[in-house]
Design a protein around this motif. Structure first.
Motif, PDB file in Angstrom:
ATOM      1  N   ALA A  99      -5.697  50.495   6.794  1.00  0.00           N
ATOM      2  CA  ALA A  99      -4.824  51.044   6.083  1.00  0.00           C
ATOM      3  C   ALA A  99      -5.832  50.780   5.052  1.00  0.00           C
ATOM      4  CB  ALA A  99      -3.656  49.516   5.445  1.00  0.00           C
ATOM      5  N   ARG A 100      -6.887  50.111   4.915  1.00  0.00           N
ATOM      6  CA  ARG A 100      -7.855  50.546   4.029  1.00  0.00           C
ATOM      7  C   ARG A 100      -8.562  51.833   4.056  1.00  0.00           C
ATOM      8  NH1 ARG A 100     -10.189  44.563   5.193  1.00  0.00           N
ATOM      9  NH2 ARG A 100      -9.186  43.214   3.463  1.00  0.00           N
ATOM     10  N   ARG A 101      -9.446  52.031   4.774  1.00  0.00           N
ATOM     11  CA  ARG A 101     -10.312  53.555   5.039  1.00  0.00           C
ATOM     12  C   ARG A 101      -9.023  54.527   4.972  1.00  0.00           C
ATOM     13  NH1 ARG A 101     -11.896  53.069  10.979  1.00  0.00           N
ATOM     14  NH2 ARG A 101     -13.343  50.870  10.923  1.00  0.00           N
ATOM     15  N   LEU A 102      -6.927  54.521   5.081  1.00  0.00           N
ATOM     16  CA  LEU A 102      -6.607  55.735   4.180  1.00  0.00           C
ATOM     17  C   LEU A 102      -5.777  55.786   3.193  1.00  0.00           C
ATOM     18  CD1 LEU A 102      -3.750  55.494   6.937  1.00  0.00           C
ATOM     19  CD2 LEU A 102      -5.610  57.161   6.919  1.00  0.00           C
ATOM     20  N   SER A 103      -7.025  54.537   1.979  1.00  0.00           N
ATOM     21  CA  SER A 103      -6.949  54.324   1.458  1.00  0.00           C
ATOM     22  C   SER A 103      -7.621  55.980  -0.090  1.00  0.00           C
ATOM     23  CB  SER A 103      -7.478  53.481  -0.125  1.00  0.00           C
ATOM     24  OG  SER A 103      -6.426  52.234   0.592  1.00  0.00           O
ATOM     25  N   LEU A 104      -9.043  56.381   0.651  1.00  0.00           N
ATOM     26  CA  LEU A 104      -9.180  57.656   0.252  1.00  0.00           C
ATOM     27  C   LEU A 104      -8.747  58.473   0.818  1.00  0.00           C
ATOM     28  CD1 LEU A 104     -11.786  58.584  -0.631  1.00  0.00           C
ATOM     29  CD2 LEU A 104     -12.765  58.517   2.298  1.00  0.00           C
ATOM     30  N   SER A 105      -7.716  57.959   1.506  1.00  0.00           N
ATOM     31  CA  SER A 105      -7.170  60.001   1.721  1.00  0.00           C
ATOM     32  C   SER A 105      -5.871  60.645   0.783  1.00  0.00           C
ATOM     33  CB  SER A 105      -6.537  60.047   3.380  1.00  0.00           C
ATOM     34  OG  SER A 105      -5.644  61.543   3.934  1.00  0.00           O
ATOM     35  N   TRP A 106      -5.923  61.876   0.432  1.00  0.00           N
ATOM     36  CA  TRP A 106      -4.743  62.350  -0.318  1.00  0.00           C
ATOM     37  C   TRP A 106      -3.231  62.155  -0.282  1.00  0.00           C
ATOM     38  CZ3 TRP A 106      -0.153  64.935  -0.708  1.00  0.00           C
ATOM     39  CH2 TRP A 106      -0.487  65.913  -1.443  1.00  0.00           C
ATOM     40  N   GLY A 107      -2.786  61.605  -1.280  1.00  0.00           N
ATOM     41  CA  GLY A 107      -1.309  61.035  -1.385  1.00  0.00           C
ATOM     42  C   GLY A 107      -1.129  60.207  -0.614  1.00  0.00           C
ATOM     43  N   THR A 108      -2.058  59.633  -0.471  1.00  0.00           N
ATOM     44  CA  THR A 108      -1.899  58.282   1.283  1.00  0.00           C
ATOM     45  C   THR A 108      -0.389  56.790   0.865  1.00  0.00           C
ATOM     46  OG1 THR A 108      -3.078  59.634   2.310  1.00  0.00           O
ATOM     47  CG2 THR A 108      -1.924  57.332   3.488  1.00  0.00           C
ATOM     48  N   ASN A 109       0.024  56.594   0.562  1.00  0.00           N
ATOM     49  CA  ASN A 109      -0.039  55.612  -0.253  1.00  0.00           C
ATOM     50  C   ASN A 109       0.107  53.856   1.607  1.00  0.00           C
ATOM     51  OD1 ASN A 109       1.386  55.624  -2.908  1.00  0.00           O
ATOM     52  ND2 ASN A 109       2.175  57.135  -1.833  1.00  0.00           N
ATOM     53  N   CYS A 110      -0.865  53.072   1.064  1.00  0.00           N
ATOM     54  CA  CYS A 110      -0.150  52.219   2.315  1.00  0.00           C
ATOM     55  C   CYS A 110       0.289  50.992   2.563  1.00  0.00           C
ATOM     56  CB  CYS A 110      -1.421  52.185   3.048  1.00  0.00           C
ATOM     57  SG  CYS A 110      -3.056  53.092   3.214  1.00  0.00           S
ATOM     58  N   THR A 111       0.938  50.477   3.829  1.00  0.00           N
ATOM     59  CA  THR A 111       1.964  49.215   3.909  1.00  0.00           C
ATOM     60  C   THR A 111       1.555  48.786   4.793  1.00  0.00           C
ATOM     61  OG1 THR A 111       3.346  48.358   3.018  1.00  0.00           O
ATOM     62  CG2 THR A 111       4.104  50.323   4.015  1.00  0.00           C
ATOM     63  N   MET A 112       1.576  47.643   4.980  1.00  0.00           N
ATOM     64  CA  MET A 112       1.041  46.515   6.567  1.00  0.00           C
ATOM     65  C   MET A 112       2.472  46.648   7.052  1.00  0.00           C
ATOM     66  SD  MET A 112      -2.362  46.469   6.866  1.00  0.00           S
ATOM     67  CE  MET A 112      -2.284  45.223   7.642  1.00  0.00           C
ATOM     68  N   THR A 113       2.605  46.294   8.124  1.00  0.00           N
ATOM     69  CA  THR A 113       3.798  46.211   8.938  1.00  0.00           C
ATOM     70  C   THR A 113       3.680  46.191   9.885  1.00  0.00           C
ATOM     71  OG1 THR A 113       6.190  47.478   9.776  1.00  0.00           O
ATOM     72  CG2 THR A 113       4.375  48.212   9.626  1.00  0.00           C
ATOM     73  N   PRO A 114       4.453  44.842  10.572  1.00  0.00           N
ATOM     74  CA  PRO A 114       4.510  44.263  11.861  1.00  0.00           C
ATOM     75  C   PRO A 114       4.128  45.599  13.067  1.00  0.00           C
ATOM     76  CG  PRO A 114       5.957  43.018  10.925  1.00  0.00           C
ATOM     77  CD  PRO A 114       5.321  44.656   9.891  1.00  0.00           C
ATOM     78  N   ASP A 115       3.525  45.386  14.030  1.00  0.00           N
ATOM     79  CA  ASP A 115       4.025  45.919  15.179  1.00  0.00           C
ATOM     80  C   ASP A 115       5.437  46.336  15.861  1.00  0.00           C
ATOM     81  OD1 ASP A 115       1.252  46.541  15.787  1.00  0.00           O
ATOM     82  OD2 ASP A 115       0.785  44.630  17.223  1.00  0.00           O
ATOM     83  N   VAL A 116       5.764  47.205  16.060  1.00  0.00           N
ATOM     84  CA  VAL A 116       7.314  47.912  16.442  1.00  0.00           C
ATOM     85  C   VAL A 116       7.336  47.840  17.373  1.00  0.00           C
ATOM     86  CG1 VAL A 116       8.296  48.136  13.701  1.00  0.00           C
ATOM     87  CG2 VAL A 116       7.473  49.716  15.365  1.00  0.00           C
ATOM     88  N   GLU A 117       8.511  47.783  18.479  1.00  0.00           N
ATOM     89  CA  GLU A 117       8.313  47.692  19.862  1.00  0.00           C
ATOM     90  C   GLU A 117       9.671  49.075  19.893  1.00  0.00           C
ATOM     91  OE1 GLU A 117       9.654  43.996  21.757  1.00  0.00           O
ATOM     92  OE2 GLU A 117       7.932  43.287  21.470  1.00  0.00           O
TER      93      GLU A 117
END
Length: 482
Positions: free
Chosen positions: A406-424
């Motif tokens: 999520a932190r690294r993607l803060s440098l990527s164009w147009g990308t809004n990062c959000t944390m989520t639990p693992d999904v199955e």
């Protein structure tokens, strides 16, 4: 924290932006990434800034990328007997050598034997940001006799550029290696390598980082421009560092090079930063020049992922105003219909994988239907980067269980990062995506979103599913209080 623009803003921290209040204000004003310049400040200062950024991130629940910019092998002349330096006149003779004696009007020490090993007659040396230009007439293993082509005052420890040759210097000095290990242990997200000349310069940094941080190569030498395709292939991102690039190349060459490098980075789905002197006058003035505003706008029209402030936010008198200006220019440019036309007419990706096809389809669907956002589940960040390469008209929401991603993607164009639990299960992914879109204010319960994910879940490189889903979908996770 939702931005009303797609391009990201990198702000350098320094004496003018050193405490919690200022760093928080800079993030709220629009800074998505904070740059720690390892050329200035000791490890205690860098650690303190890092801790403040992480506290701001926690308090605002907003992923922030931290970029540590390594100093690189700085080439400088020695000292002069006259503390004010010497005035070199055009046409005069001047020698550079390894003699430890203080310099005078005829000679000065250049404590870099590697330069003498690589020099040949006819090569040029640039001193003090290119203000002084020397031509090598004769050279050996410990000297270079030069003619002054462009004169000026040369004084203690002025920088030296050697544009005509590839120097046998490693991109990492001993200081850089120590700094690299220190910032990786701190937990920075990106490492910027200075004065990269060849792809081999990137290998050592990647090995030392060992996955703890992404590696970004700064393009600031002609040799790096020549070897750019190979450097891009082994780098996670690129910075077009126009300062030294404009010293070592004719200034008129820099704008087309900038445009070419930005397009190549976009085609490779790797973030690119355009940097150096973007709002230079705002170090002293609360208002930028019209030319600076046009420079920032040009980089945005080219489709760069990020634009960067250096001294403007690190040592200037108006750091918040500088970030606000960049943010306002970006919002205005991206609302211009011409911007959309340019971005959509410059897609040049070669799609060869299932993931390439999935993200391209997501973008096509978003452009032909009333979809409010593209939500992509990503472990390593690759799917989000591929989606950003498409430059869709709707927001990108990257959902990940990995804080580092999520932190690294803060440098990527147009990308809004959000944390989520693992999904199955994919049903859980759709519900998590719908919740994120509503929480970020990008969709309501009556809207639709596109969701991309991969089965099996929680594995990198498995993107193989696309679904158009309504935002009213609900599912109770085990972690929900109800």
């Amino acid at each position: 924290m939702r931005r009303m623009r797609n391009v990201k803003i990198v702000a350098t921290l320094g004496p003018a932006s050193n405490d919690y209040e200022m760093i928080r204000k800079l993030h709220e004003a629009g800074a998505d990434v904070f740059r720690l310049n390892m050329s200035h400040g000791d490890h205690d200062e860098i650690r303190a800034r890092h801790e403040i950024i992480r506290q701001v991130e926690k308090d605002l629940d907003s992923p922030i990328a931290i970029l540590a910019d390594l100093q690189g092998p700085k080439l400088r002349v020695g000292t002069f007997a006259n503390p004010e330096g010497e005035d070199l006149v055009e046409g005069a003779q001047f020698r550079l050598d390894l003699d430890e004696a203080e310099g005078d009007a005829k000679r000065v020490r250049l404590p870099h034997p590697e330069i003498f090993e690589a020099l040949q007659a006819g090569a040029h040396l640039l001193v003090n940001d290119g203000k002084i230009k020397l031509r090598v007439d004769a050279c050996g293993k410990d000297f270079a006799d030069c003619t002054v082509l462009a004169g000026g005052v040369i004084s203690n420890r002025k920088g030296v550029n050697v544009p005509d040759v590839v120097l046998p210097l490693k991109a990492l000095s001993e200081k850089d290696r120590a700094d690299l290990e220190f910032v990786c242990q701190l937990g920075v997200d990106w490492l910027a390598l200075s004065f990269v000349q060849r792809p081999e310069d990137v290998y050592e940094a990647r090995a030392l980082a060992n996955g703890r941080a992404a590696v970004l190569s700064k393009i600031e030498k002609p040799a790096a421009v020549q070897a750019f395709d190979e450097i891009l292939r082994v780098s996670d991102g690129i910075m077009v560092a126009r300062g030294d690039l404009g010293v070592e190349l004719p200034v008129q060459n820099v704008p087309p090079i900038q445009k070419q490098l930005v397009r190549k980075c976009r085609a490779a789905a790797k973030p690119v930063i355009v940097a150096t002197q973007m709002l230079e006058s705002m170090i002293e003035s609360p208002m930028p020049t019209r030319a600076e505003v046009s420079d920032v706008a040009t980089a945005i029209y080219e489709g760069t992922d990020a634009i960067m402030l250096s001294a403007e936010s690190a040592a200037g008198n108006f750091p918040i105003e500088a970030v606000t200006t960049m943010n306002n220019v970006a919002v205005e440019v991206e609302n211009d219909p011409t911007y959309t036309d340019i971005i959509e007419n410059t897609r040049s990706a070669k799609r060869t994988t299932v993931a390439d096809g999935i993200v391209a389809a997501a973008r096509e669907i978003a452009e032909t239907t009333d979809v409010k956002a593209i939500c992509c589940f990503t472990q390593s960040g690759t799917t989000a980067l591929l989606t950003a390469r498409e430059r869709p008209r709707v927001p990108i929401i990257a959902l990940t269980s990995q804080r580092e991603t999520a932190r690294r993607l803060s440098l990527s164009w147009g990308t809004n990062c959000t944390m989520t639990p693992d999904v199955e299960r994919f049903k859980m992914a759709v519900v998590a995506a719908a919740r994120a879109a509503r929480k970020l204010g990008m969709a309501t319960e009556t809207d639709q979103i596109v969701v991309t994910a991969g089965v099996p879940f929680n594995q990198a490189g498995t993107t193989n599913i696309l679904r158009v889903a309504p935002c009213e979908e609900r599912l109770i996770f085990r972690t929900d209080p109800e």
